[in-house]
Motif scaffolding. Structure first.
Motif, short mmCIF file in Angstrom:
data_model
loop_
_atom_site.label_atom_id
_atom_site.label_comp_id
_atom_site.label_asym_id
_atom_site.label_seq_id
_atom_site.Cartn_x
_atom_site.Cartn_y
_atom_site.Cartn_z
N ILE A 175 0.53 -1.02 0.29
CA ILE A 175 -0.04 0.08 -0.10
C ILE A 175 0.72 1.63 0.36
N VAL A 176 0.27 2.46 -0.85
CA VAL A 176 1.70 2.99 -1.12
C VAL A 176 0.67 4.13 -0.52
N ALA A 177 0.87 5.63 0.70
CA ALA A 177 -0.25 5.79 1.95
C ALA A 177 1.01 7.65 2.24
N ASP A 178 -0.36 8.16 1.84
CA ASP A 178 0.77 9.71 2.23
C ASP A 178 1.74 9.92 3.74
N ASN A 179 0.19 9.45 4.52
CA ASN A 179 0.36 9.01 6.01
C ASN A 179 0.27 7.52 6.54
N ILE A 180 1.44 7.45 6.93
CA ILE A 180 0.90 5.81 8.06
C ILE A 180 1.13 6.16 9.50
N ILE A 181 0.45 5.40 9.97
CA ILE A 181 -0.14 5.40 11.48
C ILE A 181 0.39 4.66 12.38
N PHE A 182 1.49 4.08 13.13
CA PHE A 182 1.52 3.11 14.03
C PHE A 182 0.92 2.88 15.48
N ALA A 183 -0.52 2.40 15.12
CA ALA A 183 -1.20 2.03 16.14
C ALA A 183 -1.33 0.03 16.93
N THR A 184 0.44 0.30 16.78
CA THR A 184 0.69 -1.35 17.10
C THR A 184 0.44 -1.66 18.36
N HIS A 185 -0.07 -0.77 19.69
CA HIS A 185 0.09 -1.24 20.60
C HIS A 185 1.95 -0.59 21.07
N TYR A 186 3.01 -1.92 20.47
CA TYR A 186 4.29 -1.33 21.05
C TYR A 186 5.04 -1.25 19.53
N PRO A 187 5.34 -0.02 18.83
CA PRO A 187 6.05 0.06 17.74
C PRO A 187 7.05 -1.15 17.74
N PHE A 188 6.40 -1.19 16.05
CA PHE A 188 7.54 -2.95 15.60
C PHE A 188 8.93 -2.62 15.39
N PRO A 189 9.03 -1.23 14.64
CA PRO A 189 10.59 -0.91 13.91
C PRO A 189 11.61 -0.97 15.14
N ILE A 190 12.71 -1.21 15.25
CA ILE A 190 13.72 -0.45 15.86
C ILE A 190 13.96 0.44 15.82
N LEU A 191 14.55 0.59 14.34
CA LEU A 191 14.30 2.13 14.62
C LEU A 191 13.95 2.91 13.07
N PRO A 192 13.49 3.69 13.03
CA PRO A 192 13.77 4.84 13.69
C PRO A 192 13.33 4.71 14.85
N GLY A 193 13.53 5.88 15.63
CA GLY A 193 12.08 6.02 16.73
C GLY A 193 12.76 4.85 18.36
N TYR A 194 13.48 4.63 18.14
CA TYR A 194 14.38 4.16 19.82
C TYR A 194 13.53 3.76 20.66
N TYR A 195 11.73 2.94 20.19
CA TYR A 195 11.11 2.97 21.11
C TYR A 195 10.86 1.74 21.76
N PHE A 196 12.00 1.09 21.64
CA PHE A 196 12.91 -0.10 22.41
C PHE A 196 13.63 0.41 23.49
N LEU A 197 13.91 1.80 23.35
CA LEU A 197 14.28 1.54 24.25
C LEU A 197 14.11 3.29 25.48
#
Ligand SMILES: Cc1cc2nc3c(=O)[nH]c(=O)nc-3n(C[C@H](O)[C@H](O)[C@H](O)COP(=O)(O)OP(=O)(O)OC[C@H]3O[C@@H](n4cnc5c(N)ncnc54)[C@H](O)[C@@H]3O)c2cc1C
Length: 460
Positions: A210-232
């Motif tokens: 899917i190609v989208a203008d905006n992508i919203i992560f509402a996955t409870h815990y965001p799964f990408p490790i980078l960017p964002g560094y949410y695991f830290l």
């Protein structure tokens, strides 16, 4: 172990995504956050689809206790001191506005979801804590919340004596799945459509792109490790709930209750049952078993059941369930831009067990941001904030936990390790799962993923 909500409501099934698409907005995850974000975006004239790996509300949302409140534990006095009065005011107002928005949406859409306005009480059974409760009532009033301190004698419906409590007026509770069931009917949702990767404007599922203008992560815990560094920036904490009925168990309470005591209990009623929550601990941290007067005392269900049986001797436990949530170091959710590097990615996480109002705040902020409207709360919850004073202690604890888990994973070859970052897993006897103490992923005994951030059925 189904929650009282899952036992009473069956949500309509949705089709899998069957084609590649080009859309304005993609929301990943159909929990309370994903559903509310998609709903408000659509209400503001945006085209939006929701992609869900399993079924609607099949994550933590089906196992919540569903109090809709701005009373998030003992927070406001500390928040004023560590984050400043303006940020604390913003946090309080955003959550109070969220309660009001629930009322408006439920009325506008005519949703029958057992929504009930009630006061919320933060209590302690310890005399020594009354000073902190009085401080909290004062702090909340300074921030514009209708808060009052109540003496212990005024709290009469709990099964033990209370030393003191803070009362917030005009709070609420509901049946979360009855609410989501109706709202979901208005949205385009694809179930069993798991997002494997997100690359710039491309959302790649197990079968389509899917190609989208905006992508919203509402996955409870965001799964990408980078960017964002949410695991830290957060860890996960697990709590347990029981639904009771029977002799001596009140069918209705005049309020909702949450304890500030270590190992305290939370209370609310539903239509005829009483829900009691507690036994909170970091996911993957199951302390040594202790022999107590009641036999072997483990964390989790057995511990909570023992406590509940002490309160209501003749109670029948008709449902039990558990859930976990993300706990940010500075005790403020991450809502807004995913990272400085990704202008068109958004995130809603770190709800610290107060996801009903936090999800609504996420919907308010993210939908405004995408539609170009200024939102006065955006700065308070910005994931790009850096509040050292509020979060340093928990940050150090989490780093220590991750270093220990990773080291064990690398140097102890017999350990079962998590597919997320390789940390050693711990067996959870209460629920028969392998759990990660570092970031909170959970797997069945066979290695199937139960809770993220890990995304694959893969234990090393
Ligand atoms: C015991 C307990 C009691 C609680 N009680 C309350 C309460 O009384 N009041 C309150 O306000 N809050 C409460 N909370 C907190 C609240 O339940 C949560 O914060 C909230 O449900 C989280 O919602 P969510 O939408 O962020 O996550 P979820 O409900 O977990 O939704 C995330 C969804 O994303 C999907 N997903 C994940 N990865 C992918 C992928 N790669 N592709 C597609 N989909 C994906 C998942 O399948 C899931 O359906 C409680 C929490 C606990 C632990």
């Amino acid at each position: 172990m189904k929650s009282i909500w899952s036992k009473s409501v069956k949500l309509e099934k949705r089709e899998e995504l069957a084609d590649d698409l080009r859309v304005q907005n993609v929301v990943i995850g159909a929990g309370i956050a994903g559903i509310l974000i998609a709903y408000l975006l659509q209400e503001k004239g945006q085209e939006v689809i929701v992609l869900e790996a399993r079924e609607v509300a099949s994550g933590q949302t089906k196992n919540t206790t569903a109090k809709i409140t701005s009373q998030h534990g003992l927070i406001y006095h500390d928040m004023i001191n560590t984050c400043g009065i303006e940020r604390a005011k913003g946090y309080a107002r955003a959550n109070e506005t969220a309660i009001q928005l629930y009322r408006e949406i439920i009325t506008k859409e005519g949703i029958d979801c057992q929504f009930e306005q009630l006061p919320s009480f933060l209590y302690s059974t310890k005399e020594v804590e009354t000073k902190r409760l009085k401080q909290e009532a004062h702090a909340a009033r300074m921030l514009g919340i209708k808060a009052t301190y109540k003496e212990g004698e005024e709290i009469t419906e709990l099964p033990f004596e209370v030393a003191g409590a803070v009362r917030f007026d005009d709070q609420a509770q509901f049946h979360p799945l009855m609410f989501i069931c109706e709202l979901a009917k208005k949205l385009t949702i694809y179930e069993h459509t798991k997002v494997i990767e997100v690359d710039d404007y491309m959302v790649i599922t197990d079968r389509h792109v899917i190609v989208a203008d905006n992508i919203i992560f509402a996955t409870h815990y965001p799964f990408p490790i980078l960017p964002g560094y949410y695991f830290l920036r957060q860890h996960q904490s697990r709590s347990y709930a029981l639904a009771l009925e029977g002799e001596g168990v009140p069918k209705r309470l005049k309020g909702m209750y949450f304890s500030i005591d270590k190992d305290g209990l939370s209370f609310r009623h539903t239509k005829g049952e009483l829900i009691i929550g507690g036994s909170t601990h970091r996911t993957g941290k199951y302390g040594a078993k202790k022999i107590t007067e009641h036999g072997i005392d483990k964390t989790g269900f057995s511990h909570l059941e023992q406590k509940v049986k002490n309160c209501y001797k003749k109670a029948d436990i008709i449902a039990k369930w558990a859930a976990q949530d993300c706990m940010p170091h500075d005790k403020i959710p991450f809502i807004g831009k995913f990272s400085m590097r990704m202008e068109h990615w958004y995130v809603a996480t770190g709800f610290q067990k107060w996801g009903m109002t936090s999800a609504m705040v996420s919907a308010m902020i993210i939908s405004d941001c995408i539609t170009g409207k200024e939102n006065s709360y955006a700065k308070v919850f910005s994931p790009q904030r850096f509040l050292l004073k509020a979060g340093i202690k928990d940050f150090m604890l989490d780093v220590g936990e991750s270093v220990w888990g990773l080291t064990k994973g690398v140097f102890a070859p017999k350990e079962k390790c998590c597919g997320h970052m390789g940390c050693a897993l711990v067996w959870n006897e209460d629920e028969d799962t392998w759990d990660c103490p570092c970031h909170g992923s959970r797997y069945t005994a066979e290695g199937e993923i139960v809770d993220g951030p890990a995304q694959e059925d893969k234990i090393r």
